[in-house]
Structure formats: structure tokens, C-alpha cells
Design an enzyme around this catalytic site. Structure first.
Site, short mmCIF file in Angstrom:
data_model
loop_
_atom_site.label_atom_id
_atom_site.label_comp_id
_atom_site.label_asym_id
_atom_site.label_seq_id
_atom_site.Cartn_x
_atom_site.Cartn_y
_atom_site.Cartn_z
N GLY A 121 0.81 -1.20 0.00
CA GLY A 121 0.00 0.00 0.00
C GLY A 121 0.85 1.26 0.00
O GLY A 121 1.96 1.28 0.52
N HIS A 174 3.55 4.67 2.80
CA HIS A 174 4.71 4.25 3.59
C HIS A 174 6.01 4.78 3.00
O HIS A 174 7.09 4.27 3.30
CB HIS A 174 4.76 2.72 3.64
CG HIS A 174 3.53 2.10 4.19
ND1 HIS A 174 3.03 2.40 5.44
CD2 HIS A 174 2.65 1.21 3.64
CE1 HIS A 174 1.92 1.71 5.65
NE2 HIS A 174 1.66 0.99 4.57
N HIS A 193 -0.54 0.95 10.10
CA HIS A 193 -1.87 1.29 9.59
C HIS A 193 -2.80 1.67 10.74
O HIS A 193 -4.01 1.49 10.66
CB HIS A 193 -2.48 0.11 8.82
CG HIS A 193 -1.56 -0.50 7.82
ND1 HIS A 193 -0.84 -1.65 8.07
CD2 HIS A 193 -1.21 -0.10 6.57
CE1 HIS A 193 -0.11 -1.94 7.01
NE2 HIS A 193 -0.31 -1.02 6.09
N GLY A 210 -17.13 -4.78 8.04
CA GLY A 210 -18.39 -4.57 7.36
C GLY A 210 -18.36 -4.62 5.85
O GLY A 210 -19.38 -4.35 5.21
N ASP A 211 -17.23 -5.02 5.24
CA ASP A 211 -17.16 -4.98 3.78
C ASP A 211 -17.21 -6.34 3.12
O ASP A 211 -17.16 -6.45 1.89
CB ASP A 211 -15.88 -4.26 3.33
CG ASP A 211 -14.61 -5.02 3.72
OD1 ASP A 211 -14.70 -5.99 4.49
OD2 ASP A 211 -13.54 -4.61 3.26
N GLY A 267 -17.52 -14.73 6.01
CA GLY A 267 -17.01 -15.29 4.77
C GLY A 267 -17.48 -16.72 4.56
O GLY A 267 -17.83 -17.11 3.44
#
Length: 588
Positions: free
Chosen positions: A56, A59, A223, A416-417, A573
Site C-alpha cells: 500500500g 509508507h 496502519h 463490514g465490507d 465469509g
């Protein structure tokens, strides 16, 4: 400008920041569509191992800032704090690089990065290019008990590992040796960070999470993840004493990652997480050095101070120690010599020499090439397209209907995704089913792979994409060379091999409260019975059992209180997958 940032659009900021690297180092090229920074083909030896990393954005200078002579061959960037996709990474390893000895793919140990870079490693090998994968973990902020199967997070010490592996690759070493030395370096590296405040992502709403005045989070991740504990009213010497104890205490079974004996030599790295002034960082370096000498009789043979791996403008720092052990490679290839080897990566220093500027100032743009992958080739495995379409449509529609419930579950124990991600993936495959389907199951499943990779993000998306890619290989392995109708036995064997491949990139097993609790019972039952309805029932039973399991993987390890959901809420999941499998069985 908003929320004290010069940029309000985080996506465009990432693109512009990557483009700037080709301005400050003319030996680099930029693939904007895939957010890849890579060395120009004429600037490196094609007979050397290529070393690839990424992750990501946010950084910086990691990871693209470490591309250059003597360091990484290429890096792939995601959006802020989000892993790049396997498609981006595969473009990098297969199409943007030339190497005769193969590729070492070496991201940090975060679930999304492991899955996406791991999937790309499999794609690279499937394309006929040798590849090894290693996820760097050096953190001691989250101990063994809490980290569980996830393992150590990747922090600033990982940059030392990348530097050593890259310098070794530059000498012409084999892929086996570069891979081994990367592991050896990481096993002898420990890192711990501390921060006074959470960071804010440009363009996002400011949340209400903060570290109270007078407190410091020891072990905070890059993060905003929590660390081991918070200290109140701690002076810098007290904070450093606590951090060094976590880094070096042999008597702490939860964090004793590295043994230490008299005479051991170390490299010290003091890293700015982004928001600490150089003045304060220098004071921190002095305090750490003093306590290492007085309390541990350690005088580092190298001390590096600066900004190596950040958390945007994180108001914190990290301390890394690399123990110098024997590489077994002889003179010129010790860990220290490799660390000292020259590099032109701008993130490591500012080392670009005049000859490099002169040589590349008038270079033309790099022409991208397209490679036809092995997995795009047809097979002799046949299915009835109408039957396949009916079964999958039934399962996908059932998964879409289940989205609100999956989202509700994931809101309780996750972020929640999960539901929306599954719905996007299901809808993308339904679009494929609306077109003309081939009776070649390998060709058809490859279309599903492309749809999932393009639409499903996050951890679930990576897991499904790795599984489907491996399923293609599992099917192809059963191609006898003559036309064969795919039956339950072939499906079972292919699914079983896909589960085995998936296990390389996630430690999740049955009982860990993940989608594996539905997937593995389904596959095992299909292999043993060749009855899809029985297999779907086994998946549903496995999902129901997750209600009573404590989480050992995923965000639910850290999020929420077990009292809220234990015995009541299944793994989201697993539930979503089970609904799909039940729908497929009903559609046959």
C-alpha cells in the site's frame, strides 16, 4: 486543501508521487495504469535474479523509493494502506521485467499483501518464470499469543532485509541463495515502533480515534493497528527502556524472536514514521544508542537514522536491530557487506551519479510488451454450458440475496465490507454467464478469474482469486489430451489441489473461523462422496460450527468483544460461501 493536507484526492496523489520518482532517478520507468515503478531494461543485468516488492501507498519512501541499481528491480503500489492487486503484480513480474534466473517476490507480512503477492507468485510460475515468495515479518509489538498464525507484521527492519537480498542478487547469486538470505536476514531482525497519534489519510473524514495527550502507543502498527500497550506520562528514557526490553529480552517467550550472545554484532536502524522532526529523531537515536551500550553491552557496527518506512505523517518512530550472522557465502557477501553495497535507490539516500544522469537524460519511453500466458490456452475438459450456467446462476443469486446478512455479521466482528465484496464478485460472474460460454471448462473458469480479480478487493477477493487460479491449474492437471467430460471426481480433485495451493498463502485451517471452515468440508466431502448436495450440506455444517469458534485470523482477532458474537454469529465469509454452494447444489 482539507484536513491539513495539500492534496484532497488520495488516488491522484499516489500517481503523482510515483511519477516523481522517474524525475529524481532517470534510470526508472513508470507504468501508470498498474502503478509499477521499475528499472529501465538497459540498466540491469538480465542474468541476475529480479527482486520485487511493494504494498500500500502511504509508507514512502517504501516501496517504490527503493527501486534502483543495487536495490529492488521493481515495486508495485496499491492505494493508501491497501495492497496492489495480483493483476498489477503479475504485470510487473511477467511483462515489465526480464530475468534469466527468476524473481524473488518479497512484500511485508500483511494479509492482503501476502495473498495478492502470493497469487502473483503462482501466476509468475504458471507463466514459466521461476519465482520464490517470502513475506517479511520483523515486528515484536504483537507477540506470538496475539499474533497467532498471522505471524510478525512487516515494519522498517524489512527494508534492511530487502537491501541485503537485492545487493546479493546484484552479484549474480542464484534465486535459491537470494531467497535463503532474505529469510536469514528477517529471522535475525526485530523491530518495535511507538507513536503519539494515529495518522490521517488525505481526502478521508477525520475519525474520532486518537491517542490521549500524555500517552504513547507502544507497538502501534503502520496502519494505526494497536500495539502491545499504552504508557502514560512516560519520559523518553523510560519509553526506550521499555522498547529495548521487548526487543531483546530472552526471558519473554511471547516476543523473544532473536537470541543474543556476548560478542554478537548488530546494525541499528532508527526510523521516522513520518511526522517526527529530525531534531527529535536524532535525540531518540542518541538515547537508544546509550541504553544499548549501558544495559546490553551492544555497540552497533552501523547506525542508520532517517525516514525508511512511514505511516504517512505518523507521529512516531521505530527501532530495528539486525544481528549479523554468517551467510555461508564467503568474502564479499556477508550481511554487512551486502548492506554496505552501493545503491542508487533514492529512498536509501541520494546516490545518483553523474554518469547515470548523462546516460539516461535523453532516453525514449520504454515500450511495454504483452505476454501470452500458459493459462490462456484451451484444454480438452468439457462441460455442458447450459448446466453450468444454471447451477452457478442459482448459487450466485443466493449469495447476492445473502449480502445484507453477511454485512450484518461482518459489521459485528469485522469491518463490514465482506458482504459487498462477495456481491460485487457474484455480479461480475453473472455478467460473464450472460455471454456465450465455452464448453471448455478451463477457458470458462479463466473468465471467472478475470472477473473476480477485476471487481473483488480486500482479503476475500484475494483468497477467491488465488483459489480460482489454482482451480484452473488443478483442472488442467487432469487433462488427458483427449476430450473428457468433467464429472464430480474431476471437480473434486481440482478443488482439493486448489485448497492445497491456497494453504501456501494463508495459514487458515478448519477451526480458525474463516471461509476455510466452509470450503474444506465441501471439497473433502465432494472427493469422498462425489455428491454435491452432501458436500454443500457439509459446508453449511462447517459454517454453523464457526459460531462457537474463537477467531485466530483476520480482523476479528482485534475487533469487537467475543461476548457480543460467540455462539451467535457465524464467520461472514464462511456464511457467504456456504450460501453460494447451497445454491449451486439446488441448481443442479
Amino acid at each position: 486543501m482539507s484536513s491539513k493536507h495539500f492534496f484532497s484526492d488520495a488516488f491522484s496523489l499516489v500517481i503523482e508521487a510515483l511519477r516523481a520518482l522517474t524525475i529524481t532517478n532517470p534510470s526508472l520507468a513508470f507504468d501508470e495504469e498498474n502503478k509499477i515503478i521499475f528499472r529501465r531494461p538497459e540498466t540491469y543485468n538480465k542474468s541476475n535474479v529480479a527482486v520485487i516488492s511493494g504494498g500500500g501507498s502511504g509508507h514512502e519512501p517504501a516501496f517504490a523509493g527503493y527501486v534502483g541499481k543495487g536495490f529492488l528491480t521493481a515495486a508495485v503500489a496499491g492505494t493508501i494502506f491497501a495492497s496492489p492487486s495480483a493483476e498489477q503484480i503479475s504485470r510487473c513480474t511477467i511483462e515489465r521485467l526480464e530475468t534469466e534466473k527468476g524473481v524473488l517476490i518479497i512484500p511485508m507480512n500483511y494479509t492482503g499483501d501476502v495473498l495478492h503477492f502470493g497469487m502473483a507468485a503462482e501466476k509468475t510460475k504458471a507463466a514459466g518464470r521461476p519465482a520464490e515468495f517470502y513475506a517479511i515479518g520483523d515486528d515484536v509489538g504483537v507477540g506470538r499469543a496475539r499474533g497467532g498464525k498471522v505471524g510478525r507484521r512487516g515494519l522498517a527492519g524489512g527494508i534492511l532485509v530487502m537491501k541485503i537480498a537485492s545487493a546479493l542478487a546484484e552479484t549474480g547469486a542464484s534465486l535459491e541463495d537470494v531467497y535463503r538470505i532474505a529469510q536469514l536476514s528477517a529471522e535475525n531482525t526485530v523491530t518495535l515502533g511507538s507513536s503519539l497519534e494515529h495518522v490521517h489519510v488525505p481526502g478521508r473524514e477525520v475519525n474520532n480515534e486518537f491517542v490521549p495527550n500524555g500517552e504513547v502507543e507502544v507497538g502501534m502498527g503502520i496502519h494505526n493497528e494497536p500495539g502491545s500497550h499504552r504508557m502514560k506520562s512516560a519520559t523518553l528514557p523510560t519509553l526506550i527502556k521499555t522498547m529495548l526490553l521487548q526487543l531483546l529480552d530472552h526471558n519473554d517467550p511471547d516476543r523473544a524472536w532473536m537470541t543474543r550472545q556476548a560478542g554478537d554484532k548488530f546494525v541499528l536502524l532508527i526510523n521516522n514514521l513520518g511526522g517526527v522532526s529530525t531534531l527529535e529523531l536524532s535525540g531518540i537515536t542518541a538515547e537508544v544508542t546509550k541504553q544499548l551500550a549501558t544495559e546490553y553491552d551492544i555497540k552497533p557496527v552501523r547506525t542508520l537514522q532517517g525516514t525508511y518506512l512511514t505511516s504517512l505523517n505518523g507521529l512516531g518512530f521505530s527501532v530495528s536491530l539486525l544481528k549479523l550472522v554468517d551467510t555461508g557465502l564467503g568474502a564479499g557477501k556477508s550481511l554487512l557487506e551486502l548492506l554496505d553495497a552501493p545503491t542508487e535507490a533514492v529512498g536509501w539516500a541520494a546516490p545518483i551519479q553523474p554518469s547515470t544522469w548523462e546516460k539516461h537524460s535523453a532516453d525514449a519511453s520504454v515500450e511495454f510488451k504483452k505476454v501470452d500466458l500458459v493459462q490462456d490456452q484451451p484444454s480438452n475438459l468439457k462441460v455442458n454450458p447450459a448446466t453450468l450456467k444454471k447451477a452457478l446462476t442459482s448459487g450466485l443469486n443466493r449469495m447476492i440475496v445473502a449480502e445484507p446478512e453477511v454485512t450484518r455479521y461482518d459489521t459485528i466482528i469485522g469491518d463490514g465490507d465482506c458482504g459487498t465484496g462477495l456481491k460485487r464478485g457474484a455480479e461480475s460472474i453473472l455478467k460473464v454467464l450472460q455471454g456465450e460460454l465455452s464448453d471448455d471448462i478451463v477457458v470458462t473458469v479463466n473468465k471467472f478469474v478475470n472477473a473476480v480479480e477485476a471487481t473483488m478487493d480486500g482479503t476475500s477477493g484475494a483468497i477467491y482469486a488465488i483459489f480460482l487460479n489454482s482451480l484452473v491449474q488443478g483442472l488442467r492437471a487432469q487433462d488427458s489430451g483427449s476430450a473428457t467430460q468433467v464429472d464430480a471426481k474431476i471437480w473434486g480433485q481440482a478443488l482439493k489441489s486448489a485448497v492445497t495451493a491456497l494453504s501456501k498463502y494463508t495459514p487458515a485451517q478448519v477451526g480458525d473461523r474463516t471461509l476455510v471452515d466452509a470450503l474444506v468440508p465441501f471439497c473433502d466431502t465432494l472427493v469422498s462422496t462425489e455428491d454435491i448436495k452432501a458436500a454443500a450440506k457439509a459446508a453449511a455444517e462447517g459454517t454453523e460450527a464457526t459460531k462457537h469458534l474463537k477467531a485466530s485470523l483476520g480482523r476479528s482477532v482485534y475487533v469487537g468483544s467475543e461476548e457480543e458474537w460467540l455462539g451467535k454469529v457465524p464467520d461472514p465469509g464462511a456464511y457467504g460461501l456456504s450460501e453460494f454452494l447451497t445454491g449451486v447444489a439446488d441448481g443442479l
